[in-house]
Design a protein around this motif. Structure first.
Motif, mmCIF file in Angstrom:
data_model
loop_
_atom_site.group_PDB
_atom_site.id
_atom_site.type_symbol
_atom_site.label_atom_id
_atom_site.label_comp_id
_atom_site.label_asym_id
_atom_site.label_seq_id
_atom_site.Cartn_x
_atom_site.Cartn_y
_atom_site.Cartn_z
ATOM 1 N N LYS A 7 0.851 -1.186 0.000
ATOM 2 C CA LYS A 7 0.000 0.000 0.000
ATOM 3 C C LYS A 7 0.886 1.235 0.000
ATOM 4 O O LYS A 7 1.948 1.252 0.643
ATOM 5 N N PRO A 31 -7.305 9.336 5.182
ATOM 6 C CA PRO A 31 -6.865 8.023 4.698
ATOM 7 C C PRO A 31 -5.351 7.785 4.743
ATOM 8 O O PRO A 31 -4.795 7.197 3.849
ATOM 9 N N ILE A 114 -13.576 11.505 3.481
ATOM 10 C CA ILE A 114 -12.297 10.790 3.557
ATOM 11 C C ILE A 114 -11.860 10.294 2.179
ATOM 12 O O ILE A 114 -10.918 9.528 2.050
ATOM 13 N N GLN A 115 -12.561 10.718 1.131
ATOM 14 C CA GLN A 115 -12.218 10.287 -0.224
ATOM 15 C C GLN A 115 -11.106 11.166 -0.812
ATOM 16 O O GLN A 115 -10.838 12.250 -0.317
ATOM 17 N N PRO A 116 -10.455 10.675 -1.891
ATOM 18 C CA PRO A 116 -9.284 11.390 -2.428
ATOM 19 C C PRO A 116 -9.607 12.782 -2.970
ATOM 20 O O PRO A 116 -10.673 13.001 -3.527
ATOM 21 N N GLY A 170 -5.843 10.248 -1.200
ATOM 22 C CA GLY A 170 -6.411 9.030 -0.623
ATOM 23 C C GLY A 170 -6.181 7.781 -1.456
ATOM 24 O O GLY A 170 -5.902 6.715 -0.911
ATOM 25 N N ILE A 171 -6.280 7.889 -2.769
ATOM 26 C CA ILE A 171 -6.093 6.689 -3.595
ATOM 27 C C ILE A 171 -4.640 6.223 -3.513
ATOM 28 O O ILE A 171 -4.371 5.045 -3.289
ATOM 29 N N GLN A 174 -3.942 4.486 -0.339
ATOM 30 C CA GLN A 174 -4.639 3.215 -0.129
ATOM 31 C C GLN A 174 -4.267 2.139 -1.147
ATOM 32 O O GLN A 174 -4.445 0.959 -0.896
ATOM 33 N N MET A 175 -3.817 2.558 -2.342
ATOM 34 C CA MET A 175 -3.627 1.569 -3.408
ATOM 35 C C MET A 175 -2.352 0.746 -3.203
ATOM 36 O O MET A 175 -1.415 1.173 -2.546
ATOM 37 N N MET A 176 -2.370 -0.450 -3.804
ATOM 38 C CA MET A 176 -1.175 -1.301 -3.776
ATOM 39 C C MET A 176 -0.602 -1.395 -5.166
ATOM 40 O O MET A 176 -1.342 -1.572 -6.142
ATOM 41 N N GLU A 177 0.722 -1.288 -5.242
ATOM 42 C CA GLU A 177 1.448 -1.556 -6.486
ATOM 43 C C GLU A 177 2.767 -2.209 -6.095
ATOM 44 O O GLU A 177 3.215 -2.075 -4.955
ATOM 45 N N ILE A 256 -2.413 11.155 -8.607
ATOM 46 C CA ILE A 256 -3.282 10.100 -9.134
ATOM 47 C C ILE A 256 -4.036 10.594 -10.361
ATOM 48 O O ILE A 256 -4.334 9.844 -11.292
ATOM 49 N N VAL A 335 -13.923 11.376 -8.252
ATOM 50 C CA VAL A 335 -12.774 11.159 -9.122
ATOM 51 C C VAL A 335 -13.275 11.042 -10.567
ATOM 52 O O VAL A 335 -14.202 10.268 -10.830
ATOM 53 N N VAL B 33 0.963 -4.559 -12.063
ATOM 54 C CA VAL B 33 -0.329 -4.694 -11.395
ATOM 55 C C VAL B 33 -0.664 -3.459 -10.555
ATOM 56 O O VAL B 33 0.228 -2.712 -10.145
ATOM 57 N N SER B 34 -1.941 -3.256 -10.330
ATOM 58 C CA SER B 34 -2.362 -2.270 -9.332
ATOM 59 C C SER B 34 -3.621 -2.794 -8.648
ATOM 60 O O SER B 34 -4.364 -3.591 -9.221
ATOM 61 N N TRP B 35 -3.820 -2.368 -7.417
ATOM 62 C CA TRP B 35 -4.963 -2.798 -6.598
ATOM 63 C C TRP B 35 -5.459 -1.580 -5.832
ATOM 64 O O TRP B 35 -4.661 -0.892 -5.192
ATOM 65 N N ILE B 36 -6.743 -1.320 -5.949
ATOM 66 C CA ILE B 36 -7.317 -0.197 -5.181
ATOM 67 C C ILE B 36 -8.519 -0.699 -4.396
ATOM 68 O O ILE B 36 -9.411 -1.311 -4.961
ATOM 69 N N PRO B 37 -8.543 -0.416 -3.108
ATOM 70 C CA PRO B 37 -9.714 -0.804 -2.315
ATOM 71 C C PRO B 37 -10.743 0.320 -2.320
ATOM 72 O O PRO B 37 -10.387 1.481 -2.490
ATOM 73 N N TYR B 39 -12.616 2.484 0.131
ATOM 74 C CA TYR B 39 -12.421 2.675 1.566
ATOM 75 C C TYR B 39 -13.425 3.715 2.025
ATOM 76 O O TYR B 39 -13.697 4.680 1.342
ATOM 77 N N PRO B 62 -5.054 3.183 -12.524
ATOM 78 C CA PRO B 62 -5.475 2.039 -11.706
ATOM 79 C C PRO B 62 -6.978 2.071 -11.428
ATOM 80 O O PRO B 62 -7.513 1.152 -10.831
ATOM 81 N N ILE B 63 -7.641 3.149 -11.867
ATOM 82 C CA ILE B 63 -9.075 3.283 -11.608
ATOM 83 C C ILE B 63 -9.839 2.750 -12.812
ATOM 84 O O ILE B 63 -9.565 3.127 -13.941
#
Lengths: 352, 179
Positions: A7, A31, A114-116, A170-171, A174-177, A256, A335, B33-37, B39, B62-63
């Protein structure tokens, strides 16, 4: 080198430890809470100090203390919490203390949501605190870049004795790469001979202060700061241009939003529209050079932000009326989709 | 090659983990890769979704606005996300919690009783791995053995006893589409 899936918030925290951050002071807020949570777990094990302060105001003043003692120090928060830190940031700039401040932006004003969002651009680049000061502002747009810019942030802070802001959203938090924590050669940095760590046999004690009651002295001090800011402007502006080679139209976006804009640019390219993307990596200093590079061939610019129009002012100041500048933004944690931005690209082409 | 996937369901159904495991396996196979939750203030019992993008090239956004694949583990998720699915895309539905079929004929709908199969295996919580099995069995996006490696990576030391049932659930999911 080993790739790990992480994350943004946690990758940032890990990078800070690897960059030699010894102290973290903060107060939780979504976030970005995974960042202090990670450091709460890891810092004590790895020779650092983690302290959850009683408030954001306390945290930023702890940063002032640790930075004054010459250690690498960081704090993090999200928009409303960063507003609370503004007084401290002004003092840190006045006293020329190096530190890293992370803002994982969320929707505002007020408590917002709490959003981006990217609606703290003015606060970050103009200074939300008082006085004639600047902070370096870095705007990563991927988890890997987040990591790379954390190392740079600490180096830049030490090099110029100035706070450095990392502006995420926020994105991104929170996001994973996948990320790789590359070993980096240590940069040559000035010695911290100004730190308040005892006289060590010197005659005069070091003093960290932002109070200059004599206006002659304060003007002198501010001019010295200004000279430093000019040097940063000349040397440290960074940007990336994508699909720029034959482009006649340009989208400008950071963080983002630049990722979504990039997808929109690729859609437009598939339809034969010659459009490129300018992605500022430093928001202050603003990469005006990117515009000089493309202006000879650029017919129009479109700024896209998660706000109702903040960075667009810097775009206009860079373009200086030489081409039309349009704007598209969503606000309050909403977004835009790549399709929405693509429609705006088509509109820009029709208008100019 | 680029695949955009949305996974959605109730909080507590292991939606986030299912996405993380998929993203992690694709990374192990050398993909971007990308992953977005999603939230928000919601927790267990609320709705949860994540977006996974897998590509051979740098991932612009990633969206996801129109996914190639949707995994819907409950009815509200099917209703919310099915309209977004690309024409020609795939929708995987957890039949146990969805009593309707989406009103679209330009997508491939795969119904699987993920919750029922998981229950049969002895733990309803592995329904997510059944669904993931269906996804990889249908698309071939990652190899089963890589997913098993990723499950092992995500299972903490004190939960390694769950390895076997997760692996079984994944394989049952694959078998559902390859029978």
């Amino acid at each position: 080198m080993e790739k790990v899936l992480m994350k943004g918030n946690e990758a940032l925290a890990e990078a800070a430890i690897r960059a030699g951050c010894k102290c973290f002071f903060g107060y939780p807020i979504t976030p970005q809470s995974e960042l202090p949570a990670y450091l709460a777990r890891e810092m004590p094990k790895r020779g650092g100090v983690f302290l959850q302060a009683e408030s954001e105001v306390a945290a930023i003043n702890m940063v002032y203390g640790a930075a004054g003692a010459g250690v690498r120090v960081m704090t993090s928060s999200s928009s409303p919490g960063i507003s609370l830190k503004q007084e401290g940031i002004s003092y840190l700039c006045g006293a020329e203390l190096p530190c890293v401040i992370v803002n994982i932006m969320r929707g505002g004003p007020g408590l917002g949501d709490i959003q981006p969002a990217q609606s703290d651009y003015f606060q970050a680049t103009r200074g939300g605190g008082h006085g004639d000061y600047r902070t370096i502002v870095l705007a990563p747009s991927s988890v890997q870049e987040l990591v790379d810019l954390v190392y740079d942030a600490f180096d830049l802070a030490d090099m110029y004795r100035n706070p450095v802001l990392i502006l995420g959203d926020g994105i991104l938090g929170q996001m994973m790469e996948p990320v790789v924590f590359k070993e980096r050669p240590a940069r040559q940095l000035p010695p911290k001979d100004w730190a308040t760590t005892g006289k060590m046999g010197r005659q005069k004690p070091n003093v960290i202060n932002s109070l200059y009651l004599d206006p002659v002295k304060l003007e002198e001090h501010n001019l010295k700061l200004f000279k430093k800011y000019q040097e940063i402007e000349a040397k440290e502006a960074r940007y990336e241009i994508l699909n720029g080679d034959d482009a006649e139209y340009f989208v400008i976006a950071y963080g983002i939003c630049a990722r979504i804009a990039h997808a929109a640019v690729e859609m437009a390219r598939e339809e034969g529209i010659k459009v490129g993307l300018i992605r500022p990596i430093t928001l202050w200093p603003y990469p005006k050079k990117a515009f000089e590079e493309v202006l000879p061939k650029a017919k129009a610019f479109l700024t896209v932000e998660l706000s109702l129009g903040q960075m667009v002012e810097d775009v206009k100041l860079s373009v200086e009326g030489r081409a039309p500048v349009y704007f598209y933004g969503r606000t309050g944690g909403m977004v835009p989709t790549a399709e929405e931005i693509f429609e705006e690209i088509k509109k820009m082409r029709g208008l100019s | 090659m680029k695949m955009e996937i949305i996974m959605a369901g109730f909080g507590g159904q292991g939606i986030m983990l299912m996405g993380e495991i998929l993203a992690h396996s694709a990374m192990l196979e050398g993909r971007e890769v990308s992953w977005i939750p999603s939230y928000g203030p919601e927790m267990r019992g609320g709705t949860a979704n994540c977006m996974v993008v897998i590509s051979d090239k740098r991932i612009p956004s990633p969206i996801i606005s129109s996914p190639d694949v949707l995994v819907a583990m409950n009815k509200p998720s099917m209703e919310k996300f099915t309209p977004m699915v690309k024409s020609g895309g795939i929708v995987i539905l957890n039949k146990a919690l969805i009593d309707e079929r989406p009103a679209r004929d330009d997508i491939k709908v795969i119904e699987v009783d993920a919750t029922g199969i998981a229950d049969e295996l002895g733990n309803m919580r592995v329904a997510n791995m059944v669904a993931l099995g269906v996804l990889i069995g249908e698309t071939g996006i990652v190899k089963p053995e890589t997913v098993i490696k990723s499950i092992d990576y995500f299972l903490p030391a004190h939960r390694k006893n769950m390895m076997e049932i997760n692996e079984k659930a994944l394989k049952r999911g694959i078998a559902e589409v390859q029978k």
